[in-house]
Design a protein around this motif. Structure first.
Motif, short mmCIF file in Angstrom:
data_model
loop_
_atom_site.label_atom_id
_atom_site.label_comp_id
_atom_site.label_asym_id
_atom_site.label_seq_id
_atom_site.Cartn_x
_atom_site.Cartn_y
_atom_site.Cartn_z
N ILE A 226 0.82 -1.21 0.00
CA ILE A 226 0.00 0.00 0.00
C ILE A 226 0.86 1.26 0.00
O ILE A 226 0.43 2.31 -0.47
CB ILE A 226 -0.97 -0.03 1.21
CG1 ILE A 226 -2.31 0.57 0.81
CG2 ILE A 226 -0.39 0.71 2.39
CD1 ILE A 226 -3.37 0.34 1.83
N ILE B 233 0.82 13.08 -6.20
CA ILE B 233 0.02 13.72 -7.24
C ILE B 233 -0.79 14.86 -6.64
O ILE B 233 -0.83 15.97 -7.18
CB ILE B 233 -0.89 12.69 -7.94
CG1 ILE B 233 -0.03 11.75 -8.77
CG2 ILE B 233 -1.90 13.38 -8.80
CD1 ILE B 233 -0.81 10.70 -9.51
N LEU B 234 -1.42 14.59 -5.50
CA LEU B 234 -2.21 15.66 -4.87
C LEU B 234 -1.32 16.81 -4.44
O LEU B 234 -1.65 17.97 -4.65
CB LEU B 234 -2.98 15.10 -3.68
CG LEU B 234 -4.15 14.19 -4.02
CD1 LEU B 234 -4.82 13.70 -2.76
CD2 LEU B 234 -5.14 14.91 -4.90
N PHE C 162 0.98 3.06 -3.25
CA PHE C 162 -0.25 3.71 -3.68
C PHE C 162 -0.52 4.97 -2.86
O PHE C 162 -1.01 5.97 -3.39
CB PHE C 162 -1.42 2.74 -3.61
CG PHE C 162 -1.30 1.63 -4.58
CD1 PHE C 162 -1.46 1.87 -5.93
CD2 PHE C 162 -0.97 0.35 -4.17
CE1 PHE C 162 -1.31 0.85 -6.84
CE2 PHE C 162 -0.83 -0.66 -5.07
CZ PHE C 162 -1.00 -0.42 -6.42
N VAL C 163 -0.19 4.90 -1.59
CA VAL C 163 -0.35 6.09 -0.76
C VAL C 163 0.62 7.17 -1.24
O VAL C 163 0.26 8.34 -1.38
CB VAL C 163 -0.13 5.76 0.73
CG1 VAL C 163 -0.13 7.02 1.56
CG2 VAL C 163 -1.20 4.80 1.21
N ILE D 179 1.87 7.55 -4.23
CA ILE D 179 1.49 8.11 -5.54
C ILE D 179 0.39 9.15 -5.35
O ILE D 179 0.43 10.24 -5.93
CB ILE D 179 1.06 7.01 -6.52
CG1 ILE D 179 0.83 7.58 -7.90
CG2 ILE D 179 -0.19 6.31 -6.13
CD1 ILE D 179 0.58 6.51 -8.93
N ILE D 180 -0.58 8.84 -4.51
CA ILE D 180 -1.69 9.78 -4.33
C ILE D 180 -1.20 11.04 -3.62
O ILE D 180 -1.52 12.15 -4.04
CB ILE D 180 -2.83 9.10 -3.56
CG1 ILE D 180 -3.46 8.06 -4.48
CG2 ILE D 180 -3.87 10.11 -3.13
CD1 ILE D 180 -4.64 7.37 -3.93
N SER E 259 -0.44 18.88 -7.33
CA SER E 259 -1.53 19.68 -7.88
C SER E 259 -1.79 20.89 -6.98
O SER E 259 -2.08 21.97 -7.47
CB SER E 259 -2.79 18.83 -8.06
OG SER E 259 -3.59 18.89 -6.92
#
Lengths: 314, 307
Positions: free
Chosen positions: B287, B297-298, B290-291, B293-294, B301
């Motif tokens: 996990i 990306i956030l 995936f954590v 990457i998010i 942004s």
């Protein structure tokens, strides 16, 4: 006049769909159910796509819905029918919370994040052994309606009708204009006073509710689920291919695509047990390269050209 | 100024954390670095494509999988070592990549980004399922004696073979840097990556450059496929997690920043192995990425909004 005849066609088709169990056996009904599930997912995926946001996380919300429903029955002792509503609501609430963060992303960042979220859900379900049963998944004490296949079929059909109805409403209401404006040019949409974030959030929550609902219906009709079946990548891939083949940005396109590919895949599954999905990959590639508008896009174009030719003759 | 101080504090924190872990659980750092080498050497070719052709190739890991199967066939048929088969396999994969580029991706370069994304997604599915069709989903493995080479320092004993990936990753970064700054083709590629229209105006053949870069990157990932099979068993879906991981690392480093991929890989490799070091958290190691990457990306942004 034209509108009326199309209403009649819709009515006749729905009656036929409702009457299917009268003249079909258990196996065709089972196939029909799986096609309807994929169809509903394809339509819901397309509904968000109309705003230009491409989600790779259909399976995530689908799986979330199936787990929410299964665990509500198993741990909370909820009535199965009620648990479907609960699962849909749960998927909606999750989407609402997540939407605040991920709907600020665009293009590939949005897509990759939805894909990553799906994996996170899967890993969480994999690891919460005591709560979700871990890799072995959950088994429900009984299947809804005691497994009577006509009833299961109608339940699935009801989910599909709801999805089609919502999608149709999206096409006819202000949503359509707003989403199309966002897709075509966000800046000009914003300067025309479209509240982009709100519309995206509404679309995301509604499509998630539908996907969660279909997941719940699926788990209640099969009576078990595991992380790998609930979050199976096929629930992302197949709807995507179906919508693309039929023609995106419409309700009818994904429906046609689902029927074509659903029947074809059932046949291929018997012929080629391993790797029949290669057909889906190739279809996606060919559609993107040669007819990005799908079958219905082609038909629409042909009709427009014919009417243009007819007009010039007069 | 404040930025610089923040960065310094951040760096000091990282150094302290690494030192702490090194004393407490040295294997975390060792295996973390080895994993980082593998991640980086697969992500770098994807970073090259993304930086120059501006395509997110979702079939990236699948090219590696194809190369791994190719190596498996060649090595079992001829009885040679994957390190010998590496060069021909890389050439064949580069050729396949070039053909795939010409037939599909080139046609979609002008299309909206969504179409490109779905196209490469379709490519990924086709390659995975084709492997499924030809080889079934059964896992395949080749074993070699040298893979289990180990080293003992005091009480600590660990496998050293996987350091080969660290070496490859570093070599890739250096090689690419030389290629992009010293050779004509590399300079042209860099120019095309920065501004395709401008590059076309000054007489660079953009299409040829894209084809070359794509072939080069698939060749590199093909080479990785050949080496990959020495350490892991392979199956049709083996490549897809690497596509995601590669994209994540590139997003962390920032598109076009190839050396940054090394740093991002070290972060990912060490945090994954940190969780793997404890029995209770072992299952959660997947996990992390995936954590990450998010978050990345956030984070990007939000930062982008402010700037």
């Amino acid at each position: 006049m034209k509108l009326k005849s199309s209403y009649i066609v819709v009515a006749v088709l729905s009656v036929i769909a409702i009457a299917f169990p009268a003249f079909l056996g258990a196996y065709p009904l089972n196939v029909a159910r799986s096609i309807m599930t994929y169809m509903a997912l394809a339509i819901s995926w397309d509904m968000l796509l109309r705003s230009g946001q491409i989600s790779f996380g259909i399976a995530g919300l689908f799986g979330l819905g199936s787990y929410a429903s299964a665990l509500a029955v198993l741990r909370g002792g909820m009535d199965p029918m009620l648990s479907i509503v609960f699962a849909a609501a749960f998927a909606g609430v999750m989407a609402y919370a997540l939407g605040f963060a991920i709907l600020r992303l665009r293009s590939m960042y949005f897509s990759i994040t939805t894909l990553a979220l799906m994996e996170i859900f899967r890993i969480v379900m994999h690891n919460l052994h005591d709560f979700s049963g871990g890799p072995e998944g959950v088994v429900l004490p009984s299947v809804i309606f005691k497994g009577a296949s006509p009833a299961l079929y109608w339940l699935c059909l009801a989910g599909l009708f709801l999805t089609i109805g919502v999608s149709w409403f999206f096409e006819k209401s202000k949503m359509h204009l707003a989403l199309t404006a966002i897709r075509n040019d966000e800046t000009s949409a914003r300067s025309s006073g479209v509240n982009i974030f709100n519309y995206l959030l509404i679309a995301f929550v509604i499509t998630s509710v539908l996907q969660g609902m279909m997941g719940a219906i699926q788990v209640q009709s099969y009576g078990f689920t595991t992380p790998d079946t609930a979050f199976d990548a096929n629930f992302t891939l197949l709807p995507l291919a179906m919508a693309l083949l039929g023609g995106i940005h419409s309700t009818i396109g994904p429906m046609a695509g689902a029927v074509l590919l659903g029947v074809a895949s059932e046949w291929l599954k018997l012929k080629i047990p391993y790797g029949h999905l290669v057909v889906y990959g190739i279809i996606i590639i060919l559609v993107i390269l040669f007819m990005p508008q799908g079958l219905f896009g082609l038909a629409r174009k042909a009709r427009r050209e014919r009417s243009k030719a007819g007009a010039s003759h007069e | 100024m404040a930025n610089k101080r923040n960065a310094a504090i951040f760096a000091a924190l990282i150094v302290a954390a690494v030192a702490g872990i090194l004393v407490w659980r040295p294997t975390v750092i060792i295996y973390g670095l080895q994993a980082a080498g593998l991640y980086a050497s697969i992500a770098i070719p994807m970073g090259l494509i993304l930086g120059i052709v501006h395509i997110v190739n979702l079939a990236h890991g699948e090219f590696m999988m194809v190369a791994a199967y190719l190596t498996y066939m060649v090595c079992t048929a001829l009885g040679i070592d994957p390190f010998v088969a590496m060069i021909p396999v890389a050439l064949v994969t580069a050729l396949v990549g070039f053909i795939v580029y010409k037939l599909t991706i080139r046609q979609a370069l002008k299309a909206p980004e969504l179409n490109q994304l779905i196209l490469t997604f379709g490519l990924a599915i086709s390659l995975t399922q084709l492997a499924n069709l030809l080889f079934t989903s059964q896992t395949r493995k080749m074993s070699f004696g040298y893979v289990s080479a180990s080293l003992s320092i005091g009480e600590l004993s660990f496998g050293v073979y996987n350091f080969v990936f660290v070496a490859i990753a570093v070599l890739m970064v250096i090689g690419l840097r030389l290629f992009l700054t010293r050779t004509t083709a590399g300079k042209a590629a860099l120019a095309v990556g920065q501004n395709p229209k401008g590059a076309a105006i000054v007489g660079i053949d953009v299409d040829k450059t894209y084809g070359l870069v794509f072939a080069l990157a698939t060749g590199m990932v093909g080479m990785m496929g050949a080496i990959f099979i020495t350490r892991s068993s392979i199956f049709p879906a083996v490549g897809s997690p690497f596509t995601m991981k590669s994209f994540c690392l590139i997003a962390m480093a920032g598109i076009g920043n190839i050396p940054g991929i090394l740093g991002a890989s070290v972060l990912l490799g060490i945090s994954e192995n940190f969780l793997k070091a404890f029995r209770e958290t072992r299952g959660w190691a997947d996990i992390v990425f995936f954590v990450l990457i998010i978050t990345v990306i956030l984070g990007r942004s939000i930062k982008g909004k402010k700037a």
